[in-house]
Design a protein around this motif. Structure first.
Motif, PDB file in Angstrom:
ATOM      1  N   ALA A   1     -14.834  -6.049  18.087  1.00 37.31           N
ATOM      2  CA  ALA A   1     -13.886  -5.817  18.811  1.00 37.31           C
ATOM      3  C   ALA A   1     -12.637  -5.684  17.971  1.00 37.31           C
ATOM      4  O   ALA A   1     -11.482  -5.006  18.492  1.00 37.31           O
ATOM      5  N   CYS A   2     -12.582  -6.601  17.050  1.00 34.58           N
ATOM      6  CA  CYS A   2     -11.557  -6.653  16.185  1.00 34.58           C
ATOM      7  C   CYS A   2     -11.402  -5.483  15.483  1.00 34.58           C
ATOM      8  O   CYS A   2     -10.097  -4.595  15.363  1.00 34.58           O
ATOM      9  N   PHE A   3     -12.210  -4.928  14.899  1.00 37.86           N
ATOM     10  CA  PHE A   3     -12.280  -3.533  14.041  1.00 37.86           C
ATOM     11  C   PHE A   3     -11.802  -2.477  14.950  1.00 37.86           C
ATOM     12  O   PHE A   3     -11.237  -1.530  14.396  1.00 37.86           O
ATOM     13  N   CYS A   4     -12.291  -2.540  16.190  1.00 35.27           N
ATOM     14  CA  CYS A   4     -12.136  -1.305  17.237  1.00 35.27           C
ATOM     15  C   CYS A   4     -10.704  -1.246  17.561  1.00 35.27           C
ATOM     16  O   CYS A   4     -10.106  -0.121  18.260  1.00 35.27           O
ATOM     17  N   THR A   5      -9.937  -2.192  17.306  1.00 35.39           N
ATOM     18  CA  THR A   5      -8.179  -1.850  17.609  1.00 35.39           C
ATOM     19  C   THR A   5      -7.628  -1.045  16.473  1.00 35.39           C
ATOM     20  O   THR A   5      -6.657  -0.441  16.846  1.00 35.39           O
ATOM     21  N   ASP A   6      -8.545  -0.782  15.413  1.00 38.33           N
ATOM     22  CA  ASP A   6      -8.106   0.490  14.599  1.00 38.33           C
ATOM     23  C   ASP A   6      -8.771   1.510  14.978  1.00 38.33           C
ATOM     24  O   ASP A   6     -10.006   1.820  14.918  1.00 38.33           O
ATOM     25  N   PRO A   7      -8.117   2.577  15.171  1.00 31.84           N
ATOM     26  CA  PRO A   7      -8.481   3.892  16.066  1.00 31.84           C
ATOM     27  C   PRO A   7      -9.791   4.569  14.935  1.00 31.84           C
ATOM     28  O   PRO A   7     -10.669   5.117  15.495  1.00 31.84           O
ATOM     29  N   GLU A   8      -9.132   4.511  13.848  1.00 31.83           N
ATOM     30  CA  GLU A   8      -9.987   5.054  12.727  1.00 31.83           C
ATOM     31  C   GLU A   8     -11.665   4.550  12.698  1.00 31.83           C
ATOM     32  O   GLU A   8     -12.581   5.057  12.556  1.00 31.83           O
ATOM     33  N   LEU A   9     -11.508   3.107  12.765  1.00 34.86           N
ATOM     34  CA  LEU A   9     -12.728   2.380  12.937  1.00 34.86           C
ATOM     35  C   LEU A   9     -13.457   2.623  14.245  1.00 34.86           C
ATOM     36  O   LEU A   9     -14.585   2.438  14.068  1.00 34.86           O
ATOM     37  N   ALA A  10     -12.570   2.758  15.278  1.00 36.39           N
ATOM     38  CA  ALA A  10     -13.368   2.662  16.517  1.00 36.39           C
ATOM     39  C   ALA A  10     -14.166   3.909  16.720  1.00 36.39           C
ATOM     40  O   ALA A  10     -15.178   3.942  17.340  1.00 36.39           O
ATOM     41  N   GLY A  11     -13.806   4.876  15.944  1.00 35.32           N
ATOM     42  CA  GLY A  11     -14.474   6.335  15.884  1.00 35.32           C
ATOM     43  C   GLY A  11     -15.755   6.347  14.843  1.00 35.32           C
ATOM     44  O   GLY A  11     -16.481   7.459  14.739  1.00 35.32           O
ATOM     45  N   HIS A  12     -15.908   5.248  14.104  1.00 32.01           N
ATOM     46  CA  HIS A  12     -16.803   5.231  13.003  1.00 32.01           C
ATOM     47  C   HIS A  12     -18.178   5.391  13.666  1.00 32.01           C
ATOM     48  O   HIS A  12     -18.541   4.619  14.703  1.00 32.01           O
ATOM     49  N   SER A  13     -19.319   6.039  13.013  1.00 33.35           N
ATOM     50  CA  SER A  13     -20.446   6.116  13.294  1.00 33.35           C
ATOM     51  C   SER A  13     -21.337   4.452  13.554  1.00 33.35           C
ATOM     52  O   SER A  13     -22.050   4.538  14.383  1.00 33.35           O
ATOM     53  N   GLN A  14     -20.643   3.675  12.662  1.00 35.43           N
ATOM     54  CA  GLN A  14     -21.157   2.428  12.967  1.00 35.43           C
ATOM     55  C   GLN A  14     -21.063   1.763  14.204  1.00 35.43           C
ATOM     56  O   GLN A  14     -21.639   0.780  14.855  1.00 35.43           O
ATOM     57  N   ILE A  15     -20.025   2.332  14.937  1.00 37.81           N
ATOM     58  CA  ILE A  15     -19.345   1.668  16.077  1.00 37.81           C
ATOM     59  C   ILE A  15     -20.034   2.565  17.126  1.00 37.81           C
ATOM     60  O   ILE A  15     -20.536   2.092  18.154  1.00 37.81           O
ATOM     61  N   LEU A  16     -20.061   3.911  17.077  1.00 34.17           N
ATOM     62  CA  LEU A  16     -20.676   4.857  18.085  1.00 34.17           C
ATOM     63  C   LEU A  16     -22.162   4.552  18.330  1.00 34.17           C
ATOM     64  O   LEU A  16     -22.651   4.459  19.378  1.00 34.17           O
TER      65      LEU A  16
END
Length: 710
Positions: free
Chosen positions: A92-107
């Motif tokens: 959730a902390c990482f997802c506040t960074d838009p670049e990380l939120a779209g990362h395949s590891q999040i998706l």
């Protein structure tokens, strides 16, 4: 338990940096775990800025949170979900960074987030659910996010979370609203049963609510009403519609403030766009509700537009456009003859009320300034006025005539400029056109123009304002659109309907203002286009009505433009007339007459389903074809090559004379007489086919006389 972090910003940052170093370098799980607790505590306390957040990610990456999510062995004395909770907090902390939120590891963890929000939530797990919702919200805001949420199970999980009312269900609803706003079609395609379950709960809550919740739900419900497939096709959807009808009937029959009535009118308009009037039950209660709905819409229009205050009007445009949708339904219901919802007295009352509303709309449009022409509300106002003009030309005739110059100039501006659709949402425009297309005012004005060109004064105004030239250019554009569309058995496309209606306008001009056709050079260009159109349309039986319109218009214009270079025996001209002859000759056939051994004249099977729309055009086309024969010396040869005389002779020889009505005999005779007069080969062919005999048999006196004279 690990060291505590100092409250001062500097000390806290220093402690966090030390913990990050431990996380990077520690080989002992206990030491690493203690440092991780400190990091997640800082994250939850909101003490992590963007730079530090990136440092955390650089220190641990996705590998460590991934391990935490999959670990099933919590530290001694800790709850079972401890590691998962820590992993979710970090993500959730990482997802506040838009670049990380779209990362395949999040998706690729969407399913994991979805499982958390859809599962029952013990009190000690609420922070996990909050973190999962934060991750899903961040994913939704990315470019790939909406599609991934739909395909990887988040849509169904969010629906389940809302319907079951688990912790955070209000956030589930917010996410669903956001997802539907950007991917409505895909959502309904992949998750219609889940979305229907949400609509079922919302409609049930709407019906039961007796407080302000009822009006709040009016704002939410439109987002869950699909345009396709219709709710009426599904038993669960039909039950939802019943509840919505009853809830709206209760609201609109009560004394309400504007802030309460407006959302209800917008919900009703949304239902009309999705289901027409099918959601309103037949019977006394339904007819009263429908009349009330249209009445309220008309009153709202008059109050807002008769004495427009720019500030008030600006704030009311959304609800006003909803009122337009309801009024348009009112027009349709007043004209409905089969199983009408309204009684005749109600129809008469509503027509009078709608006339007053359209008076206000005309007044508003007459005040529109040049700089306001791009306002989507102006387009919506023109669109609904077009619906009125298409059906009712006797009322407000004077006012409409005075507004015609504005309507022509407005439609021309949008057409010439290819006006971008800085449009209202689809449900507000009342249109099925995507928001990426140009706003096409002419499509909605054409039916009204078709009526008006049959009357002297409005026709003169339209001609003086340059409407014929505009419509010629529009016809060309719509033909290009039609030819670019894939063939299908679907109902008429917008382009095909526009072309048919434009043909109706041109036919009126041919009959009532032939000088305009003769003198305006744009009609020579239109003639050239028609010559090319018909041969391309003829193979398509599903476009028979358009083909009949094009053929009839082309034949009637050819008589007026006979001296035009394009008609002097050119290949396109010959192909057009050949196609026209085929179209006209294939309309009738001989078929067995019930209760008799003989054959009767009948409309051929290919034409039968469209004959109601084609019949009048066929007779006009035959009359125009006869009128063309004297003007084009090469035309009789076209009919001879098409074997039209032989086929007609065979048809007339086979059928009983009593089965051929007088109007049909007259149509055939008109062409035959002109051919016999203009061409010796045609006259010889008619005689060879025993023309005198069947002319006598069918009462073709003019043909008999013509054959005898020569």
């Amino acid at each position: 338990r690990g060291p505590t972090m100092a409250s001062g910003a500097g000390d806290g940052s220093g402690a966090l940096r030390r913990c990050l170093a431990v996380l990077r370098d520690a080989k002992d799980d206990n030491e690493q775990f203690a440092a991780l607790l400190l990091v997640t505590k800082a994250v939850k306390a909101g003490e992590v800025d963007a730079k530090t957040r990136r440092q955390i990610f650089d220190a641990i990456g996705f590998t460590f949170p991934n391990r935490l999510l999959t670990s099933r062995q919590p530290p001694a004395g800790c709850p079972e979900h401890t590691f998962r909770a820590l992993g979710l907090t970090l993500l959730a902390c990482f997802c506040t960074d838009p670049e990380l939120a779209g990362h395949s590891q999040i998706l690729n963890k969407i399913q994991a987030f979805s499982d958390v929000v859809a599962s029952p939530c013990p009190p000690e797990c609420t922070s996990m659910v909050d973190d999962a919702y934060q991750c899903l919200s961040a994913v939704l805001a990315t470019a790939r996010g909406p599609r991934e949420l739909v395909t990887k199970g988040a849509l169904s999980a969010l629906c389940q979370a809302y319907v079951s009312g688990t912790y955070g269900s209000d956030r589930a609803l917010t996410l669903l609203l956001g997802l539907l706003a950007v991917a409505e079609a895909k959502c309904w395609q992949r998750g219609s049963s889940h979305l229907l379950a949400v609509l079922s709960k919302l409609s049930s809550d709407f019906l039961k609510a007796e407080d302000l919740t009822k009006f709040e739900l009016c704002e939410v419900l439109p987002h869950f009403i699909p345009l396709s497939p219709p709710l009426t096709q599904d038993s669960q959807g039909s039950e939802c519609l019943r509840r919505l009808y009853e809830g709206l009937a209760h609201i609109l029959s009560s004394k309400l403030s504007h802030s309460q009535r407006d959302p209800a009118l917008k919900l009703a308009a949304c239902l009309v766009q999705a289901c027409g009037s099918d959601w309103i039950p037949a019977g006394s209660a339904g007819s009263k509700f429908l009349a009330l709905l249209v009445n309220l819409a008309c009153v709202e229009v008059r109050l807002t537009l008769e004495e427009p205050d720019p500030l008030v009007t600006e704030g009311k445009k959304e609800v006003m456009t909803a009122c337009y949708v309801l009024i348009e339904m009112g027009i349709q219901e007043c004209l409905r003859e089969e199983k009408p919802l309204l009684e005749d007295t109600q129809k008469m009352q509503l027509m009078r009320i709608m006339e007053e509303a359209f008076g206000a709309i005309i007044f508003y449009l007459s005040q529109v300034k040049q700089e306001e022409l791009q306002d989507p509300f102006v387009f919506a106002s023109v669109r609904v006025l077009g619906a009125w003009m298409a059906e009712e030309t006797s009322c407000l005739r004077q006012e409409i005539c005075e507004l015609l110059p504005f309507l022509v100039r407005y439609a021309a501006k949008l057409f010439r400029e290819g006006s971008p659709a800085e449009s209202l949402p689809e449900e507000e425009l009342g249109s099925t056109e995507g928001s990426g297309s140009a706003l096409d005012a002419l499509r909605f004005l054409l039916p009204g123009f078709c009526h008006l060109t049959a009357e002297d004064r409005p026709r003169d105004i339209l001609i003086s304002e340059g409407a014929p030239a505009l419509l010629c250019d529009y016809f060309q554009r719509q033909w290009e659109v039609l030819m670019s569309e894939p063939e299908s058995l679907a109902p008429l496309t917008n382009a095909e309907m526009s072309l048919q209606t434009a043909c109706g306008v041109f036919l009126n001009l041919v009959v009532t203002a032939p000088d305009v056709i003769r003198q305006d050079k744009t009609f020579s260009s239109l003639m050239s286009l028609l010559l090319k159109c018909l041969p391309r349309l003829l193979p398509h039986n599903d476009r028979l009505v358009l083909a009949a319109n094009v053929a009839t218009l082309g034949l009637m214009m050819a008589r007026i433009l006979a001296s035009s270079a394009v008609l002097q025996g050119t290949q396109p001209a010959k192909e057009f007339f050949g196609a026209a002859v085929r179209l006209l000759s294939q309309a009738h056939t001989a078929q067995a007459e019930p209760g008799s051994d003989g054959l009767a004249m009948a409309v051929s099977a290919t034409y039968a389903s469209a004959w109601a729309d084609v019949r009048e055009l066929w007779f006009l086309g035959m009359q125009a074809l006869a009128g063309c024969v004297p003007h084009f010396p090469w035309l009789p040869q076209i009919l001879l090559q098409a074997r039209w005389l032989e086929d007609l002779s065979e048809l007339l020889t086979r059928v009983a004379p009593a089965s051929v009505d007088f109007e049909l005999v007259t149509a055939f005779q008109g062409v035959l007489v002109e051919l016999a007069r203009a061409s010796k080969p045609c006259r010889d062919a008619i005689l060879l086919q025993h023309g005198r005999e069947w002319a006598n048999l069918f009462g073709m006196a003019a043909l008999e006389q013509c054959l005898c004279e020569q």
